[in-house]
Design an enzyme around this catalytic site. Structure first.
Site, PDB file in Angstrom:
ATOM      1  N   GLY A   1      35.785  40.898  33.606  1.00  0.00           N
ATOM      2  CA  GLY A   1      34.606  41.725  33.817  1.00  0.00           C
ATOM      3  C   GLY A   1      34.724  42.470  35.132  1.00  0.00           C
TER       4      GLY A   1
ATOM      5  N   GLN B   1      32.078  47.028  42.444  1.00  0.00           N
ATOM      6  CA  GLN B   1      33.445  46.584  42.757  1.00  0.00           C
ATOM      7  C   GLN B   1      34.439  47.743  42.844  1.00  0.00           C
ATOM      8  OE1 GLN B   1      33.290  43.342  39.601  1.00  0.00           O
ATOM      9  NE2 GLN B   1      34.389  42.291  41.254  1.00  0.00           N
TER      10      GLN B   1
ATOM     11  N   CYS C   1      36.179  35.629  41.190  1.00  0.00           N
ATOM     12  CA  CYS C   1      35.694  37.005  41.242  1.00  0.00           C
ATOM     13  C   CYS C   1      36.800  37.884  41.807  1.00  0.00           C
ATOM     14  CB  CYS C   1      34.465  37.076  42.143  1.00  0.00           C
ATOM     15  SG  CYS C   1      33.805  38.742  42.347  1.00  0.00           S
ATOM     16  N   LEU C   2      37.000  39.047  41.194  1.00  0.00           N
ATOM     17  CA  LEU C   2      38.045  39.958  41.670  1.00  0.00           C
ATOM     18  C   LEU C   2      37.765  40.449  43.087  1.00  0.00           C
ATOM     19  CD1 LEU C   2      38.585  42.109  38.432  1.00  0.00           C
ATOM     20  CD2 LEU C   2      39.988  40.209  39.268  1.00  0.00           C
TER      21      LEU C   2
ATOM     22  N   HIS D   1      26.258  41.012  40.222  1.00  0.00           N
ATOM     23  CA  HIS D   1      26.880  42.069  41.030  1.00  0.00           C
ATOM     24  C   HIS D   1      25.938  43.268  41.161  1.00  0.00           C
ATOM     25  CE1 HIS D   1      30.918  40.937  42.164  1.00  0.00           C
ATOM     26  NE2 HIS D   1      31.259  40.589  40.936  1.00  0.00           N
TER      27      HIS D   1
END
Ligand code: ZN
Length: 170
Positions: A48, A53, A94-95, A140
């Site tokens: 996701g 981001q 989480c990226l 987010h």
């Protein structure tokens, strides 16, 4: 189509609540935005990705948890949680905080409403990883990271770990 840099923990754009996506004003930019988000998410091997981001405070997210190893692309524009049930604690990452994983309590089953890439409203229910992805990505859009969901003691531990990890982030 471009693979974009993913913003990291500590950057302002990840802390701010995002604004609703305005189809009237932003529709023509949506196809390119979504192409870049999919490319960036797959390149980072994520399940996701939310617009903050890639540096944009707008309520758009993409999810593909690949059930049965097959792609299942979900575009979430202005998503909202309609109902949640149960509770499940599982490891989450989480990226935007690469290298960090921690168990997070989430609702086990979640139903959401969102708009797709054509502006059509739809509802979808998810459980397990998909339910977790819905909650993680909507967080987010509200300016929250998964570590904000940890108990205080764990948050302190994690902030020390992040100091070490940060040196390796681009
Ligand atoms: Zn994330």
């Amino acid at each position: 189509m471009s693979v974009l840099r993913i913003t990291k923990h500590g950057e302002e754009v990840l802390k701010k609540p995002s604004k609703p996506f305005d189809f009237g004003a932003m529709k023509k930019d949506l196809p390119a935005l979504l192409r870049d988000m999919w490319a960036t998410m797959y390149a980072a091997r994520g399940v996701g990705l939310a617009a903050p981001q890639i540096g944009l405070n707008v309520r758009v997210a993409v999810i593909d948890v690949r059930p049965d190893d097959k792609p299942q692309r979900l575009t979430l524009i202005n998503p909202e949680i309609l109902s949640k049930e149960g509770e499940l604690q599982e490891e989450e990452g989480c990226l935007s905080i690469p290298g960090l994983y921690a168990p997070v309590k989430r609702s086990a089953r979640v139903r959401i409403r969102a708009m797709d890439q054509h502006g059509r409203s739809y509802e979808v229910a998810g459980q397990g990883l998909l339910a977790r992805a819905f909650q993680h990505e909507i967080d987010h859009l509200d300016g929250k990271l998964f570590i904000d969901r940890l108990p205080l003691g764990d948050r302190l531990k994690v902030s020390r770990l992040i100091k070490d990890l940060r040196a390796r982030w681009a």
